[in-house]
Structure formats: structure tokens, C-alpha cells
Design a protein around this motif. Structure first.
Motif, PDB file in Angstrom:
ATOM      1  N   MET A 100       0.841  -1.198   0.000  1.00  0.00           N
ATOM      2  CA  MET A 100       0.000   0.000   0.000  1.00  0.00           C
ATOM      3  C   MET A 100       0.876   1.246   0.000  1.00  0.00           C
ATOM      4  O   MET A 100       1.797   1.364   0.784  1.00  0.00           O
ATOM      5  N   THR A 101       0.581   2.175  -0.895  1.00  0.00           N
ATOM      6  CA  THR A 101       1.302   3.439  -0.962  1.00  0.00           C
ATOM      7  C   THR A 101       0.435   4.531  -0.366  1.00  0.00           C
ATOM      8  O   THR A 101      -0.749   4.637  -0.695  1.00  0.00           O
ATOM      9  N   THR A 102       1.008   5.327   0.510  1.00  0.00           N
ATOM     10  CA  THR A 102       0.265   6.451   1.075  1.00  0.00           C
ATOM     11  C   THR A 102       0.807   7.757   0.510  1.00  0.00           C
ATOM     12  O   THR A 102       1.969   7.855   0.113  1.00  0.00           O
ATOM     13  N   TYR A 103      -0.052   8.764   0.484  1.00  0.00           N
ATOM     14  CA  TYR A 103       0.326  10.092   0.035  1.00  0.00           C
ATOM     15  C   TYR A 103       0.602  10.970   1.251  1.00  0.00           C
ATOM     16  O   TYR A 103      -0.055  10.818   2.281  1.00  0.00           O
ATOM     17  N   ARG A 104       1.542  11.899   1.094  1.00  0.00           N
ATOM     18  CA  ARG A 104       1.816  12.802   2.211  1.00  0.00           C
ATOM     19  C   ARG A 104       0.577  13.640   2.528  1.00  0.00           C
ATOM     20  O   ARG A 104       0.213  13.810   3.689  1.00  0.00           O
ATOM     21  N   ASP A 105      -0.018  14.163   1.495  1.00  0.00           N
ATOM     22  CA  ASP A 105      -1.214  14.995   1.632  1.00  0.00           C
ATOM     23  C   ASP A 105      -1.908  15.043   0.281  1.00  0.00           C
ATOM     24  O   ASP A 105      -1.510  14.354  -0.669  1.00  0.00           O
ATOM     25  N   ARG A 106      -2.951  15.847   0.164  1.00  0.00           N
ATOM     26  CA  ARG A 106      -3.707  15.894  -1.094  1.00  0.00           C
ATOM     27  C   ARG A 106      -2.887  16.495  -2.229  1.00  0.00           C
ATOM     28  O   ARG A 106      -3.067  16.123  -3.387  1.00  0.00           O
ATOM     29  N   ALA A 107      -2.008  17.441  -1.918  1.00  0.00           N
ATOM     30  CA  ALA A 107      -1.165  18.018  -2.976  1.00  0.00           C
ATOM     31  C   ALA A 107      -0.233  16.957  -3.547  1.00  0.00           C
ATOM     32  O   ALA A 107      -0.024  16.874  -4.767  1.00  0.00           O
ATOM     33  N   ASP A 108       0.335  16.138  -2.680  1.00  0.00           N
ATOM     34  CA  ASP A 108       1.194  15.044  -3.130  1.00  0.00           C
ATOM     35  C   ASP A 108       0.399  14.084  -4.007  1.00  0.00           C
ATOM     36  O   ASP A 108       0.867  13.632  -5.059  1.00  0.00           O
TER      37      ASP A 108
END
Length: 210
Positions: free
Chosen positions: A1-9
Motif C-alpha cells: 500500500m502506498t500512502t500520500y503525504r497529503d492531497r497536494a502530493d
């Protein structure tokens, strides 16, 4: 699973899946209010396309608001689920519609100010959200933008459930989903920072890309 730092990322990653639209004429990026807007802002900047918000209001049953009998979009667009709406009187429908229409108009005034909604007639509308759980809102959004005259509708999200992806694929001309985990869970799981997007963030995004 890959997570994003935030919505901009997430927007940056998603943009890499949309490079075929760079330079395409008449592309408009629409951020679903509110969580989709920070993602859409980055996508619009990368594509060199105008950004607008798409406010969609669910029409909920009077005694169970989470159960939708339809939805409202900009420009007076209304989508009804006749099988559910048939359980309500015309007065009940009118009351809920009036309340949600007022809230839709309030949000549009708040976010857009004096700027008119972008005309979608004959254009490619890229609907962006921060994730697809059930896909219900995105499906309504697709129908709304079609009624607003969009020639082609693309739904783009950083992450989504496989079932929601398949439902949207039957509605939109194209669905771009960067991740479709087998065991989906909730959208928030795929973000380190998944704070509630404020009205001010939405307004600032529109102002910055105007």
C-alpha cells in the motif's frame, strides 16, 4: 500500500496519469467540494487547464438523510433516483430540494464570489476527488456535468475501491485511478495528512489558479 503525504502530493502523482491531456483544447478540471479541490488544484496547474469547483448536494430522505433519493448540481441540474423518490410526497421532495438548493448556492457564492461558473459546453471535464469509496458522489457528478454540456467526462482520483472504479467506468468516458487496493478500507488510510479541507482552502485554490 502506498500512502500520500497529503492531497497536494496525491495531485502530483495523479497528474502523471493525465499527461495525455496536456495541450488538449477545452479541458476543464473540476474539484469535488471540498476534499477534491486541493488535489484538483495541482492537476489543473500541471495540465495548464482552468480550475473550477463542482458543488453537488445529496437529496436525503427526511427521516434518514444518509439515504439519497437524488442530488442537485449547479445550474439547476437535478438527478433523481425514481425508485427511492417515489416513496416521498411532492411536498417532501420540494422541502428537501429547497433546503439543499439554498446550501448549494451559498457554497458557490462563498467559493466563487463574483466569478461565473466555467461553461462546460463541448468541453472535456476532468472531475477530481481525493478518493473513491462508494463512488456515489462521483457518479452523480458525472451525470451533472453531462447535463451541463460536457462533451467528454473523465474521473480522476488518487485511490479508490475496485467496485467503485468499475461502477464509474460504466458512467464516465474514462476513469483514472492511481491505486485500487484489493482491501480498500477508507480513503483516509491512504493519506498521512487527511485534514478536513476548509472553505478558505477552496477559495484560495480558486483564486490562485484564476
Amino acid at each position: 500500500m502506498t500512502t500520500y503525504r497529503d492531497r497536494a502530493d496525491a495531485g502530483r502523482v495523479l497528474s502523471e496519469r493525465l499527461t495525455a491531456l496536456i495541450g488538449e483544447p477545452d479541458v476543464v478540471v473540476l474539484g469535488l467540494v471540498r476534499g477534491g479541490v486541493p488535489v484538483a488544484r495541482v492537476v489543473a496547474e500541471r495540465l495548464g487547464a482552468p480550475l473550477d469547483v463542482l458543488v453537488v448536494r445529496k437529496l436525503g430522505m427526511p427521516w434518514a438523510r444518509e439515504v439519497a433519493f437524488g442530488a442537485l448540481g449547479p445550474g439547476g441540474v437535478q438527478v433523481l433516483n425514481d425508485a427511492v423518490a417515489s416513496r416521498l410526497s411532492s411536498d417532501d421532495i420540494a422541502e428537501v430540494r429547497h433546503r439543499e438548493q439554498a446550501e448549494l448556492e451559498r457554497r458557490e457564492r462563498l467559493y466563487r464570489g463574483d466569478r461565473p461558473q466555467i461553461d462546460l459546453t463541448g468541453r472535456t471535464a476532468v472531475i477530481v476527488d481525493d478518493g473513491l469509496a462508494t463512488g456515489a458522489t462521483a457518479r452523480v457528478a458525472v451525470e451533472v456535468v453531462r447535463q451541463l454540456g460536457a462533451h467528454r467526462v473523465v474521473v480522476a482520483v488518487p485511490v479508490g475501491a475496485q467496485e467503485a472504479y468499475e461502477l464509474l467506468a460504466a458512467e464516465a468516458d474514462q476513469v483514472i485511478c492511481a491505486q485500487r487496493p484489493a482491501d480498500f478500507g477508507a480513503v483516509s488510510v491512504y493519506y498521512d495528512d487527511f485534514h478536513e479541507v476548509s472553505d478558505e482552502e477552496v477559495t484560495e485554490a480558486l483564486t490562485a489558479t484564476a
